[in-house]
Every structure is written in C-alpha cells, then in structure tokens.
Design an enzyme around this catalytic site. Structure first.
Site, PDB file in Angstrom:
ATOM      1  N   CYS A   1      -5.118  21.173  11.851  1.00 35.24           N
ATOM      2  CA  CYS A   1      -4.147  22.262  11.198  1.00 35.24           C
ATOM      3  C   CYS A   1      -2.787  21.578  10.807  1.00 35.24           C
ATOM      4  CB  CYS A   1      -3.962  23.624  12.250  1.00 35.24           C
ATOM      5  SG  CYS A   1      -2.787  22.973  13.546  1.00 35.24           S
TER       6      CYS A   1
ATOM      7  N   ARG B   1      -8.608  -0.884   4.562  1.00 33.61           N
ATOM      8  CA  ARG B   1      -7.854   0.174   4.122  1.00 33.61           C
ATOM      9  C   ARG B   1      -6.404  -0.461   3.765  1.00 33.61           C
ATOM     10  NH1 ARG B   1      -7.262   5.852   7.221  1.00 33.61           N
ATOM     11  NH2 ARG B   1      -5.762   5.880   5.391  1.00 33.61           N
TER      12      ARG B   1
ATOM     13  N   ASP C   1       4.503   0.360  12.312  1.00 32.35           N
ATOM     14  CA  ASP C   1       3.265  -0.136  11.677  1.00 32.35           C
ATOM     15  C   ASP C   1       3.101  -1.865  12.028  1.00 32.35           C
ATOM     16  OD1 ASP C   1       3.301   1.573   8.530  1.00 32.35           O
ATOM     17  OD2 ASP C   1       2.862   2.210  10.551  1.00 32.35           O
TER      18      ASP C   1
ATOM     19  N   LYS D   1       0.961  -1.218  -0.008  1.00 36.28           N
ATOM     20  CA  LYS D   1       0.206  -0.109  -0.016  1.00 36.28           C
ATOM     21  C   LYS D   1       0.916   1.254  -0.076  1.00 36.28           C
ATOM     22  CE  LYS D   1      -1.851   1.387   4.076  1.00 36.28           C
ATOM     23  NZ  LYS D   1      -1.469   2.938   4.343  1.00 36.28           N
ATOM     24  N   ASN D   2       1.733   1.317   0.713  1.00 35.52           N
ATOM     25  CA  ASN D   2       2.679   2.608   1.101  1.00 35.52           C
ATOM     26  C   ASN D   2       3.559   2.675   0.007  1.00 35.52           C
ATOM     27  OD1 ASN D   2       0.998   2.639   3.436  1.00 35.52           O
ATOM     28  ND2 ASN D   2       2.590   2.333   4.847  1.00 35.52           N
TER      29      ASN D   2
ATOM     30  N   ARG E   1      -2.339  15.652  12.795  1.00 34.73           N
ATOM     31  CA  ARG E   1      -1.913  14.868  11.855  1.00 34.73           C
ATOM     32  C   ARG E   1      -1.009  16.049  11.035  1.00 34.73           C
ATOM     33  NH1 ARG E   1      -3.317   9.747  10.579  1.00 34.73           N
ATOM     34  NH2 ARG E   1      -1.076   9.788  10.210  1.00 34.73           N
TER      35      ARG E   1
HETATM   36  C1  EPZ Z   1       3.878   6.835   6.653  1.00 33.82           C
HETATM   37  O1  EPZ Z   1       3.155   7.830   7.302  1.00 33.82           O
HETATM   38  C2  EPZ Z   1       3.012   5.772   6.406  1.00 33.82           C
HETATM   39  N1  EPZ Z   1       1.829   5.916   5.660  1.00 33.82           N
HETATM   40  C3  EPZ Z   1       2.482   5.154   7.912  1.00 33.82           C
HETATM   41  O2  EPZ Z   1       1.741   3.899   7.730  1.00 33.82           O
HETATM   42  C4  EPZ Z   1       3.670   5.034   9.054  1.00 33.82           C
HETATM   43  O3  EPZ Z   1       3.406   4.889  10.102  1.00 33.82           O
HETATM   44  C5  EPZ Z   1       4.705   6.186   8.740  1.00 33.82           C
HETATM   45  O4  EPZ Z   1       5.244   6.454   7.428  1.00 33.82           O
HETATM   46  C6  EPZ Z   1       5.974   5.810   9.567  1.00 33.82           C
HETATM   47  O5  EPZ Z   1       6.559   5.058   9.390  1.00 33.82           O
HETATM   48  C7  EPZ Z   1       2.170   6.034   4.474  1.00 33.82           C
HETATM   49  O6  EPZ Z   1       3.460   5.754   3.822  1.00 33.82           O
HETATM   50  C8  EPZ Z   1       0.907   6.165   3.723  1.00 33.82           C
HETATM   51  P1  EPZ Z   1       5.780  10.356   8.870  1.00 33.82           P
HETATM   52  P2  EPZ Z   1       3.652   9.455   7.283  1.00 33.82           P
HETATM   53  O7  EPZ Z   1       5.611  11.672   8.150  1.00 33.82           O
HETATM   54  O8  EPZ Z   1       4.445   9.638   6.079  1.00 33.82           O
HETATM   55  C9  EPZ Z   1       5.870  13.510  12.311  1.00 33.82           C
HETATM   56  C10 EPZ Z   1      -0.051   2.642   7.711  1.00 33.82           C
HETATM   57  O9  EPZ Z   1      -0.245   2.028   8.659  1.00 33.82           O
HETATM   58  N2  EPZ Z   1       5.711  14.598  11.309  1.00 33.82           N
HETATM   59  O10 EPZ Z   1       7.008   9.308   8.620  1.00 33.82           O
HETATM   60  O11 EPZ Z   1       2.230  10.340   7.524  1.00 33.82           O
HETATM   61  C11 EPZ Z   1       4.618  12.517  12.482  1.00 33.82           C
HETATM   62  O12 EPZ Z   1       3.503  13.120  13.519  1.00 33.82           O
HETATM   63  C12 EPZ Z   1       0.411   3.908   8.053  1.00 33.82           C
HETATM   64  O13 EPZ Z   1       0.050   1.915   6.687  1.00 33.82           O
HETATM   65  C13 EPZ Z   1       5.682  15.990  11.550  1.00 33.82           C
HETATM   66  O14 EPZ Z   1       5.765  16.127  12.692  1.00 33.82           O
HETATM   67  O15 EPZ Z   1       4.412   9.163   8.640  1.00 33.82           O
HETATM   68  C14 EPZ Z   1       5.134  11.351  13.129  1.00 33.82           C
HETATM   69  O16 EPZ Z   1       5.259  11.599  14.251  1.00 33.82           O
HETATM   70  C15 EPZ Z   1       0.186   4.547   9.434  1.00 33.82           C
HETATM   71  N3  EPZ Z   1       5.384  16.966  10.611  1.00 33.82           N
HETATM   72  C16 EPZ Z   1       6.476  11.480  12.561  1.00 33.82           C
HETATM   73  O17 EPZ Z   1       6.947  12.668  11.990  1.00 33.82           O
HETATM   74  C17 EPZ Z   1       5.284  16.557   9.213  1.00 33.82           C
HETATM   75  O18 EPZ Z   1       5.099  17.364   8.525  1.00 33.82           O
HETATM   76  C18 EPZ Z   1       6.739  10.198  11.222  1.00 33.82           C
HETATM   77  O19 EPZ Z   1       5.649  10.573  10.298  1.00 33.82           O
HETATM   78  C19 EPZ Z   1       5.122  14.964   8.884  1.00 33.82           C
HETATM   79  C20 EPZ Z   1       5.392  14.099  10.103  1.00 33.82           C
END
Ligand code: EPZ
Length: 437
Positions: A118, A404, A312, A22-23, A123
């Site tokens: 926001c 999903r 995950d 998916k990712n 998120r």
């Molecule tokens: C990706 O989400 C995956 N989703 C998530 O999988 C996965 O849990 C995550 O990476 C971490 O590996 C997809 O690939 C579609 P991040 P993403 O940005 O990109 C913080 C699943 O179950 N952050 O790496 O949204 C955030 O809050 C899903 O398949 C900021 O602070 O994750 C988190 O604490 C769930 N500011 C950390 O970074 C930002 O602008 C890592 O999030 C962006 C992120």
C-alpha cells in the site's frame, strides 16, 4: 535463469570503466514526457531497469527507441494519450512511480499503480502522494492504483516538506511542479547528484528551478517545456562499487584504475571512511586509482542522505569489513531491512551479526566459495565481490537482480583479470505434489 560463476583468488588488475548512471537515466526519461517532441539521452546504460521503464513509457503513448550499442535513448513524446502506468510493469521497478509526476505535469491526470503493497509500506510512497496533494492534485487510491487529477488540467503549485528526505519524492514533485500555474517549494529536498543532474536537465528544457543541491528547492511553474538532448552522468554507485572491488580484490601494492567516474558524486563521508581503511587513493579527472594495502583497517560506517555515506554502497562495504583486521559495524539509517545479503555472506564464511539496522562484522574469517542467492541489486554485487576473494568457486544465483543495475559486469571483470563467467541454470521446481496413495 542465469548465474555468475566466480573462481576466487586471481587479483583484480583493472582498469575498470564506469558506465552511465541508472538513477539519473530513469528520471531523465520521465522528464522527456513533459515536452511535446523528441528528447535524446546519451551514456544510458543497457540495463533491465532502463528497458522496463522504456516499456512503461510506451504504454502512455510516446515512442521510445534505444540504441544499446551507442547507449543512446530517444523518446518522442509528441503523443501522450494514455496517462496510465500499469501494475504488471510498475511492480517490476519502483522508479516507474515517476510516471505520477510526469503524467500530471504533461496531461493533468494520471492513473499509476502503487509500486508494492500500500502507499504506506513496505515500499511507501506516502510522501509522493501527500506532496502532490499539497501542489493541488486531487488523489484517490483505488484497487492498488493512484488516481490523480489536477483541477482545470494544471496543478496550482504549493509548499511541501519531505520527512524523511526522499530522492524519489523530490524527483516526482519536481516533475509535477515545473508546469504548475504558480510557484512551489520542496523543503528537506534530496541533494543527491542524481536529483541535481535531473533538475539541471529540466532547466535546459525551460523549467525555472532554484536551490538544486540544497535542502530547499524553489520552482516557478511555466506553461510548457521544450525537448532537449542530454548526456547522462556516470554511475556514482558503480564507481564506488569498483573502488571497493579494487580495495578488496586488488593485489596489495598494485594500483587499480577506475575510469570515467565523477568522484565528486561519492560524497565526502564515503571518501573519508575509504581513506581510513588504509587504501591509497588518487582522485584525478575521470580516473580514480586505488591501491590495496597489506592490511585493511576495520572502519565503521553509517548511511545518510547525500552527501552522507550512500546506502547503495553499504552491502559492498560489508565485504571490505570481512577482510579487515578487526571488528566494525555497518548501520543503515535509510532502510531498516537492507541486510538480506548477510545470510548469503555468512554462507561464504563471513562472521556477521545483525541487530536492528546495524550489522557487526568480525573481519578475518576465511571466505570459502559456495552457492549463494541474490536477493536485490546491491546485495548481489556484494556476493560477486566476496566470490572474487573467496577460496574456491562461488555460484551467484538469480543474477537478474544484478542485471537491473550493472551493465556487462562479468565482461568488465573478465577484462580486468577476474575469472568469472555467466551460465544458465534451472532452479528445481516446487516438489511435485505427493501422489495420492
Ligand atoms: C532511490 O530510491 C534510489 N533509487 C535507491 O537506489 C536508493 O537506495 C534510495 O534513493 C536512497 O538513496 C533510484 O534512484 C531509482 P527514497 P527511492 O525515497 O527514491 C522512505 C539502487 O540500488 N520513504 O530516497 O525509492 C523510504 O522508505 C536503488 O539503485 C517514505 O517513507 O528512495 C526510505 O526509507 C535501491 N515515504 C527513505 O524514505 C515515501 O513516500 C528514502 O527513500 C518515500 C520514501
């Protein structure tokens, strides 16, 4: 609405087959918008998130067709004439935010809804926005939307350091940088296999990228990308999930085969911790064979960006600890609120306590079937795992969360020996307002 009904106790015999990631599929779909023409992606799983993102892309103009039986998706991005990603779709799936980079990279402008709340939470997408600004975009936030434009229709390129490292921000910044006028650099970039496969696909389309899989990615902008065809990678999280199912629901001493995964994508930390539980694992080409031991050892884990332990898989690991002989902990350093599965696992009898971003699991408590509620994708699959080993019957409600990210899960498990089926059910409406007496 659908639920999964699991009658516990029948051993998982296998084999289980891993589907497309998916990712990785989602960023590959976004990449298709960068090229004028038709892109074909094979091994795409038939998931809710893939169908949602297809609808997001259609709004921008491209034609998207999905042959679900062949797991093949075609995106004709000859026309991208409406650079907008609307709230009612983006709120369904956070990865829709990739449209920011894709639309800026293709059209030089974008109007994309914030995924939730926001920019700074719950998120957050602040890194996506600040990074795009660093690459030369003008950004305004208005009525829950990000309005972005590249002066002169093309980003300049620039340097940005991600803190914390972020999979989604790395992907979005790559989407914007590959057609920028000048060079760009992403520091503390994500190294997840999903990001590497996505970057390799961009290079197939003509992008100039160095450093994929390291924490510093250098990009040299090009004028335009050309369409290509890709085979999507196998889903590493489904692979890990199935391995953990074999370790918990397999019969001790009976090997279970998990096929068509790429075990290198799990990262060494997961493999090392998994071996410490006492399972016997054989990693061959495209087949991982897992044999459950008589006794599972309690092994604590702490999630981290790749090649660390995948966040995950922490909910699924929690179920393994529920069966282990002793006490261990699960610490999630990526998210501080990813324990919504714990109250549901407690309903099934597991002894778990949560303090901050650490869950402590006292293994060995009897697990008894109950009605439980899915709250998010990986939480819901941990409930199915617990139901597979519970005494009696477990009803996992609201499996739209599970749909999903897991394709035909109940069919795959039925074929592998598990007594599980899908049923429709109604949730009681809110109680009618008391009649005014
Ligand atoms: C990706 O989400 C995956 N989703 C998530 O999988 C996965 O849990 C995550 O990476 C971490 O590996 C997809 O690939 C579609 P991040 P993403 O940005 O990109 C913080 C699943 O179950 N952050 O790496 O949204 C955030 O809050 C899903 O398949 C900021 O602070 O994750 C988190 O604490 C769930 N500011 C950390 O970074 C930002 O602008 C890592 O999030 C962006 C992120």
């Amino acid at each position: 609405m659908d639920k999964l009904v699991v009658h516990g106790g029948s051993p998982l015999e296998g084999p289980l087959t891993v589907g497309g990631s998916k990712n990785t599929a989602l960023p590959l779909m976004a990449a298709a918008l960068l090229a004028d023409g038709s892109t074909r992606i094979t091994n795409v799983p038939n998931l809710r998130d893939v169908r949602t993102f297809s609808n997001v892309i259609r709004v921008a103009g491209p034609a998207v067709t999905f042959d679900a039986d062949a797991n093949t998706l075609t995106i004709d991005a000859s026309t991208v004439n409406h650079p907008v990603a609307p709230y009612e779709l983006v709120k369904k799936m956070r990865a829709s935010f990739y449209m920011l980079g894709a639309l800026i990279g293709r059209c030089g402008e974008a109007k994309v809804s914030l995924p939730g709340g926001c920019a700074w939470g719950p998120r957050p997408v602040d890194l996506h926005i600040e990074g795009m600004k660093a690459f030369g975009a003008d950004i305004e936030l208005e009525e829950g939307y990000v309005l972005a434009s590249a002066p002169g229709g093309r980003l300049d390129g620039g340097t940005f350091r991600l803190d914390p490292s972020s999979v989604g921000a790395t992907i979005n910044l790559l989407l914007g940088a590959v057609t920028a006028q000048g060079p760009s650099r992403i520091e503390n970039a994500a190294q997840e296999p999903d990001v590497v496969a996505f970057g390799e696909a961009l290079k197939e389309m003509g992008a100039q990228i160095d450093g994929l899989g390291t924490n510093t990615i250098e990009i040299q902008g090009v004028d335009a990308l050309t369409p290509a065809s890709f085979r999507n990678t196998p889903d590493r999280i489904e692979l890990g999930t199935f391995m953990l199912m074999a370790a918990t629901a397999g019969a001790p001493g009976q090997p279970v085969e998990v096929r068509r995964g790429t075990h290198e994508h799990l990262g060494d930390d997961f493999k090392e911790r998994f071996a410490e539980t006492g399972v016997d694992v054989d990693y061959a080409d495209e087949v991982v064979t897992v044999t459950r031991p008589e006794t599972l050892q309690p092994v604590s884990i702490e999630t981290a960006p790749y090649p660390g332990f995948p966040t995950d898989l922490q909910a699924q690991w929690t179920v393994l600890l529920g069966l282990a002989d002793g006490t261990a902990t699960v610490t999630d350093t990526i998210y501080d609120d990813r324990f919504k599965h714990v109250p549901e696992l407690q309903r099934l009898g597991m002894e778990i306590s949560v303090e901050g971003n650490t869950a402590t699991v006292h293994g060995g408590a009897p697990i008894k079937g109950a009605q439980v509620m899915s709250t998010d994708l990986r939480a819901s699959v941990s409930l199915v795992m617990a139901g597979m080993v519970a005494e009696g019957t477990t009803h996992v409600l609201r499996v739209y969360h599970l749909d999903r990210g897991y394709e035909h899960l109940e069919h795959k498990l039925q074929d592998a020996g598990i007594n599980i089926h899908r049923e429709e059910y109604e949730e009681f409406d809110e109680p009618a307002a008391e009649p005014v007496s």
